[in-house]
Scaffold this active site. Structure first.
Site, PDB file in Angstrom:
ATOM      1  N   GLY A 262       0.776  -1.235   0.000  1.00 14.01           N
ATOM      2  CA  GLY A 262       0.000   0.000   0.000  1.00 14.01           C
ATOM      3  C   GLY A 262       0.802   1.277   0.000  1.00 14.01           C
ATOM      4  O   GLY A 262       0.310   2.317   0.455  1.00 14.01           O
TER       5      GLY A 262
ATOM      6  N   ASN B   4       1.526   3.011  -2.599  1.00 14.08           N
ATOM      7  CA  ASN B   4       0.833   3.946  -3.505  1.00 14.08           C
ATOM      8  C   ASN B   4      -0.413   4.519  -2.848  1.00 14.08           C
ATOM      9  O   ASN B   4      -0.727   5.700  -3.036  1.00 14.08           O
ATOM     10  CB  ASN B   4       0.497   3.257  -4.828  1.00 14.08           C
ATOM     11  CG  ASN B   4       1.710   3.153  -5.729  1.00 14.08           C
ATOM     12  OD1 ASN B   4       2.123   4.136  -6.321  1.00 14.08           O
ATOM     13  ND2 ASN B   4       2.308   1.973  -5.792  1.00 14.08           N
TER      14      ASN B   4
ATOM     15  N   MET C 278      -4.119  -6.971  -7.180  1.00 14.98           N
ATOM     16  CA  MET C 278      -3.567  -8.066  -7.983  1.00 14.98           C
ATOM     17  C   MET C 278      -4.639  -9.001  -8.543  1.00 14.98           C
ATOM     18  O   MET C 278      -4.362 -10.168  -8.813  1.00 14.98           O
ATOM     19  CB  MET C 278      -2.554  -8.857  -7.130  1.00 14.98           C
ATOM     20  CG  MET C 278      -1.393  -8.007  -6.630  1.00 14.98           C
ATOM     21  SD  MET C 278      -0.559  -7.059  -7.923  1.00 14.98           S
ATOM     22  CE  MET C 278       0.351  -8.373  -8.709  1.00 14.98           C
TER      23      MET C 278
ATOM     24  N   LEU D 260      -7.873  -9.324 -11.554  1.00 16.60           N
ATOM     25  CA  LEU D 260      -8.507  -8.694 -12.719  1.00 16.60           C
ATOM     26  C   LEU D 260      -9.940  -8.350 -12.364  1.00 16.60           C
ATOM     27  O   LEU D 260     -10.617  -9.110 -11.666  1.00 16.60           O
ATOM     28  CB  LEU D 260      -8.497  -9.652 -13.907  1.00 16.60           C
ATOM     29  CG  LEU D 260      -7.140  -9.917 -14.542  1.00 16.60           C
ATOM     30  CD1 LEU D 260      -7.293 -10.916 -15.692  1.00 16.60           C
ATOM     31  CD2 LEU D 260      -6.517  -8.625 -15.030  1.00 16.60           C
TER      32      LEU D 260
ATOM     33  N   ASN E 284      -5.248   2.554 -12.999  1.00 13.88           N
ATOM     34  CA  ASN E 284      -4.272   1.577 -12.495  1.00 13.88           C
ATOM     35  C   ASN E 284      -2.860   2.134 -12.629  1.00 13.88           C
ATOM     36  O   ASN E 284      -2.583   2.923 -13.533  1.00 13.88           O
ATOM     37  CB  ASN E 284      -4.378   0.278 -13.300  1.00 13.88           C
ATOM     38  CG  ASN E 284      -3.456  -0.817 -12.782  1.00 13.88           C
ATOM     39  OD1 ASN E 284      -3.340  -1.033 -11.576  1.00 13.88           O
ATOM     40  ND2 ASN E 284      -2.787  -1.515 -13.680  1.00 13.88           N
TER      41      ASN E 284
ATOM     42  N   HIS F  14       1.071   0.790 -13.144  1.00 15.01           N
ATOM     43  CA  HIS F  14       1.792  -0.416 -13.572  1.00 15.01           C
ATOM     44  C   HIS F  14       3.287  -0.092 -13.663  1.00 15.01           C
ATOM     45  O   HIS F  14       3.662   0.943 -14.249  1.00 15.01           O
ATOM     46  CB  HIS F  14       1.262  -0.865 -14.944  1.00 15.01           C
ATOM     47  CG  HIS F  14       1.895  -2.124 -15.429  1.00 15.01           C
ATOM     48  ND1 HIS F  14       1.576  -3.362 -14.908  1.00 15.01           N
ATOM     49  CD2 HIS F  14       2.840  -2.351 -16.376  1.00 15.01           C
ATOM     50  CE1 HIS F  14       2.292  -4.286 -15.523  1.00 15.01           C
ATOM     51  NE2 HIS F  14       3.064  -3.710 -16.417  1.00 15.01           N
TER      52      HIS F  14
HETATM   53  C1  GRF Z   1       3.302  -1.218  -7.558  1.00 18.77           C
HETATM   54  O1  GRF Z   1       4.583  -1.500  -8.024  1.00 18.77           O
HETATM   55  C2  GRF Z   1       2.352  -1.055  -8.692  1.00 18.77           C
HETATM   56  O2  GRF Z   1       2.935  -0.528  -9.840  1.00 18.77           O
HETATM   57  C3  GRF Z   1       1.910  -2.473  -8.941  1.00 18.77           C
HETATM   58  O3  GRF Z   1       1.834  -3.055  -7.674  1.00 18.77           O
HETATM   59  C4  GRF Z   1       2.720  -2.400  -6.780  1.00 18.77           C
HETATM   60  C5  GRF Z   1       1.967  -1.959  -5.569  1.00 18.77           C
HETATM   61  O4  GRF Z   1       2.785  -1.497  -4.559  1.00 18.77           O
HETATM   62  N1  GRF Z   1       0.688  -2.493  -9.688  1.00 18.77           N
HETATM   63  P1  GRF Z   1       2.165  -0.874  -3.220  1.00 18.77           P
HETATM   64  O5  GRF Z   1       1.253  -1.921  -2.607  1.00 18.77           O
HETATM   65  O6  GRF Z   1       1.425   0.368  -3.592  1.00 18.77           O
HETATM   66  O7  GRF Z   1       3.328  -0.601  -2.336  1.00 18.77           O
END
Ligand code: GRF
Length: 199
Positions: A11, A13, A87, A89, A104, A106
């Site tokens: 988490g 992000n 993670m 779909l 999203n 990526h």
């Molecule tokens: C990130 O690298 C994002 O690009 C990918 O999953 C990861 C999530 O990281 N989709 P976090 O849980 O936000 O630390």
């Protein structure tokens, strides 16, 4: 704008969104996960944001789980859904509930290296430039229209951790920036090329 976040992992992000746009340009009003132990849920609760897990075992199938999550988000008045390391779909039924409003992040420069282990794919390919893409979600795997991208040159990279450490700051800058622009009403499709998003 009321925002819901889906996350499966640590988490970071989500944290970047909580620290930068939450309570300012947007309100994060719901955080959901497929994993009851996801650190993202703890981060949400620590910020006073309602958080809930939707484990697979609680639902007869993916569509049923998607519908339960969509119902929960809709009940919270969510207008924009951000996948921050979610993670799973999402099916067409979910996406139809939030048209052009599922975002999203990526860890690759799409359309290169979609799907799982994007950084590993890029390392195996031997690329010298890595990057991050924020895109709208469609029914494909990381195939939706691109909103923002950023790149970093790492000509000598050999390890996932090293690349991830370099990409983290890009993710944590780009995702809030995309949310900010959507909240400001700046996102629209180029009429001449609907795949092209103008922000
Ligand atoms: C990130 O690298 C994002 O690009 C990918 O999953 C990861 C999530 O990281 N989709 P976090 O849980 O936000 O630390």
């Amino acid at each position: 704008m009321r925002v819901g976040v889906l996350a499966s992992g640590t988490g970071t992000n989500l944290q970047a969104l909580l620290d930068s746009v939450h309570g300012r340009e947007v309100e994060i009003v719901a955080v959901a996960s497929d994993k009851p132990q996801a650190q993202a849920l703890e981060r949400a609760r620590a910020a006073g944001v309602p958080a809930r897990a939707f484990p697979a075992g609680d639902h007869p199938g993916r569509d049923a789980r998607d519908a339960a999550i969509a119902d929960w988000l809709a009940a919270a008045g969510v207008e924009l859904v951000v996948l921050a390391g979610y993670m799973q779909l999402l099916g067409a039924g979910f996406l139809a509930r939030f048209p052009d409003r599922v975002l999203n992040v990526h860890p690759a420069l799409l359309p290169a290296f979609p799907g799982l282990d994007a950084i590993g794919q890029a390392l195996d390919y031997g690329v010298k430039v890595f990057g991050v893409t924020v895109h709208l979600v469609d029914e494909g795997v990381d195939t939706g229209p691109i909103v923002l991208q950023a790149a970093v040159e790492l000509p000598d990279a050999t390890g996932r951790d090293e690349v991830l450490a370099a990409l983290r700051p890009l993710e944590h800058r780009l995702l809030p920036e995309a949310v900010r622009r959507i909240a400001a009403g700046r996102l629209r499709r180029d009429p001449a090329n609907p795949r092209r998003v103008l922000t």
